[in-house]
Design a protein around this motif. Structure first.
Motif, PDB file in Angstrom:
ATOM      1  N   THR A  26      25.350  10.624  68.714  1.00 63.19           N
ATOM      2  CA  THR A  26      26.394  11.159  68.766  1.00 63.19           C
ATOM      3  C   THR A  26      27.276  11.377  67.361  1.00 63.19           C
ATOM      4  OG1 THR A  26      27.710   9.030  68.877  1.00 63.19           O
ATOM      5  CG2 THR A  26      27.078  10.156  70.765  1.00 63.19           C
ATOM      6  N   LEU A  30      25.620  14.358  65.852  1.00 63.28           N
ATOM      7  CA  LEU A  30      26.221  15.588  66.349  1.00 63.28           C
ATOM      8  C   LEU A  30      27.688  16.116  65.537  1.00 63.28           C
ATOM      9  CD1 LEU A  30      26.289  15.174  70.072  1.00 63.28           C
ATOM     10  CD2 LEU A  30      24.885  16.800  68.829  1.00 63.28           C
ATOM     11  N   GLU A  65      28.110  19.374  62.715  1.00 60.70           N
ATOM     12  CA  GLU A  65      29.298  20.203  62.725  1.00 60.70           C
ATOM     13  C   GLU A  65      29.786  20.280  61.457  1.00 60.70           C
ATOM     14  OE1 GLU A  65      33.867  19.651  64.788  1.00 60.70           O
ATOM     15  OE2 GLU A  65      32.246  18.938  66.045  1.00 60.70           O
ATOM     16  N   THR A 111      21.735  22.855  61.728  1.00 57.74           N
ATOM     17  CA  THR A 111      20.990  22.048  62.438  1.00 57.74           C
ATOM     18  C   THR A 111      19.625  21.748  61.644  1.00 57.74           C
ATOM     19  OG1 THR A 111      21.809  22.648  64.598  1.00 57.74           O
ATOM     20  CG2 THR A 111      19.786  21.259  64.545  1.00 57.74           C
TER      21      THR A 111
END
Length: 511
Positions: free
Chosen positions: A392, A395, A399, A404
């Motif tokens: 998490t 992620l 952002e 990625t």
């Protein structure tokens, strides 16, 4: 031959690692120490015990390899972040070393966030508002410990304490400084508004210096004890987290490193300060033109220790008799269970949590437990839960980065486990690469030392020093299973947020 020594002052131990001048590992020495945790919120260490561990580990690697004093090229430091020691007028500690895991400032971190423009302080300093930070700890002292606050001549960290003992001078590198919540990332100086909030002055804090700052002229009693020359270059270095990125050859744009020791973190290097509008990630200094963004988690290898001590007592005893590492037994048991542990989810918040929740009141839980689940499912779910939580944070990092990564470089004690390495590749749905050396912070410190001495212009030399020992590709079937469970994991942690404070308050009154 000339030698370099990297010293990593960690939360549970200090290690000194001896390298040749080409960065090849020669030997290491490690000394552990205990954390004093008399209640659920307190987490302190004895600074003199840690200082002794620094001296003894450096002395050990020099003596064991019979290194001549003139052959020690440099000694460079890595250290844990967020520690705080209050010093009095006589340069004696008024407190123990209060660690990142100490949560006594929880109420005051919340007050800073809600009543004192905490988000703006975070955006300027890069340290999320949390009881881990010296900012919150000093604010807590101001309100709860006036006998300390009113007599504190200096507020320092454990590395500053060590360097003061060796040199009689208070300095703090900008990397550790950027983890205090009190240093402005743009000016690389103490943040005036943060200090005004605390009611302290710059004179009560160490001098901020670059991570490449070199100290010489060590007190003779210590240089003689260590077996080095007093003018041997000592590089103040940086924090363990940012140096770990460097030490695993993960310092270029788009490269991500994950470290899981007692706690854990995920990080990437950028060329200018950047914070997150949602406040989920940190931004810390590596050098004056390189910064590391990412997120730390409280619950890494400490979960394995809990599993070992509380769920595997009989297996551990058998392992000892057979001369087998108990952690190998633990991961072997987990490997017998299919990915996803039959739908059993573990939230690993046994020590509160930093990223991504930034909630010291967070508590651990199993979800989905049925009569079909056995001990091995509970073990696997706990290992997976640590990685779900890190994912998490990953992620959030993606952002902010706007891209990625194609691979993750993994380090820390967990990287020795094939089971956990593959689990990470499957949960992150990304290739996982394990560098050759597990002592990444020490190697990173030494490479930073070479830059400090002007022997290298950039960090590209690290590519020659770090090989690859393991590489894992994600298994697509496992990826699909984990993607379903991760969404439940995230939704559940959000829905429990209002209950964490209630159960934490209950525990404070009943534990």
């Amino acid at each position: 031959m000339k030698y370099m020594i990297g010293v990593d002052v960690g939360t549970t131990s200090t290690k000194s690692v001896l390298y040749d001048e080409n960065g090849q590992f020669i030997r290491k020495h490690n000394i552990g120490y205990d954390m004093d945790t008399p209640n659920v919120d307190t987490s302190e260490e004895n600074p003199d015990e840690i200082f002794d561990a620094v001296l003894m580990t450096i002395k050990a690697v020099i003596r064991e390899e019979r290194v001549a004093a003139e052959d020690v090229k440099l000694i460079a430091f890595s250290a844990q972040m967020h520690s705080l020691i209050a010093m009095d007028n006589n340069q004696q500690p008024l407190t123990e070393s209060i660690t990142w895991a100490d949560n006594r400032a929880s109420k005051y971190a919340e007050a800073i966030h809600s009543e004192h423009n905490g988000h703006e302080i975070y955006k300027r300093t890069g340290t999320p508002i949390h009881p881990m930070s010296p900012l919150s700890k000093i604010f807590w002292m101001k309100h709860e410990k006036p006998e300390i606050y009113n007599n504190a001549k200096k507020y320092i960290d454990i590395k500053s304490y060590i360097l003061y003992q060796l040199y009689g001078k208070y300095v703090m590198d900008q990397s550790i400084g950027s983890a205090t919540g009190m240093m402005n990332l743009e000016t690389l100086d103490w943040d005036n508004e943060a200090l005004d909030l605390l009611g302290i002055t710059k004179d009560q804090l160490p001098e901020l210096v670059p991570t490449t700052y070199v100290m010489t002229g060590m007190k003779h009693r210590y240089s003689n004890l260590l077996g080095i020359k007093p003018d041997t270059p000592i590089i103040v270095g940086a924090s363990d987290g940012v140096l770990s990125n460097l030490g695993v050859n993960s310092y270029k744009k788009g490269e991500v490193a994950v470290t899981i020791g007692t706690s854990g973190a995920i990080r990437t290097v950028i060329d200018h300060p950047r914070t997150d509008d949602k406040g989920r990630i940190f931004c810390y200094v590596l050098t004056e033109d390189q910064y590391v963004i990412g997120g730390p988690v409280n619950n890494g290898g400490i979960i394995l220790r809990w599993l070992r001590d509380e769920l595997l007592a009989s297996e551990v005893e058998t392992a000892k008799r057979l001369g087998v590492d108990p952690y190998d037994v633990l991961t072997k048991i987990a490997s017998r269970v299919e990915p996803g542990a039959k739908g059993l989810i573990f939230h690993p918040y046994l020590a509160g949590e930093r990223a991504p929740l930034w909630n010291a009141n967070a508590r651990g839980s199993y979800f989905g437990l049925t009569l079909a689940h056995k001990k091995e499912h509970m073990i696997r779910a706990a290992l997976e839960g640590v990685l779900y939580n890190l994912y998490t944070v990953y992620l959030a990092l993606i952002e902010v980065m706007g891209e990625t990564p194609t691979a993750i470089k993994a380090t820390g004690g967990f990287a020795k486990s094939e089971v956990w390495r593959q689990m990470m590749a499957d949960i992150f749905a990304t290739d996982v690469i394990v560098p050759e050396s597990y002592e990444s912070s020490c190697l990173g410190a030494c490479v930073l030392g070479l830059k400090a001495l002007g022997e290298i212009d950039d960090f590209s030399i690290i590519e020659e020093m770090v090989g690859t020992t393991h590489a894992h590709e994600p298994n697509q079937d496992a990826v699909e299973t984990y993607q379903q469970l991760i969404s439940i994991f995230i939704d559940l942690s959000r829905s429990l947020e209002s209950q964490y404070a209630k159960i934490a308050d209950f525990q404070r009154h009943h534990l």
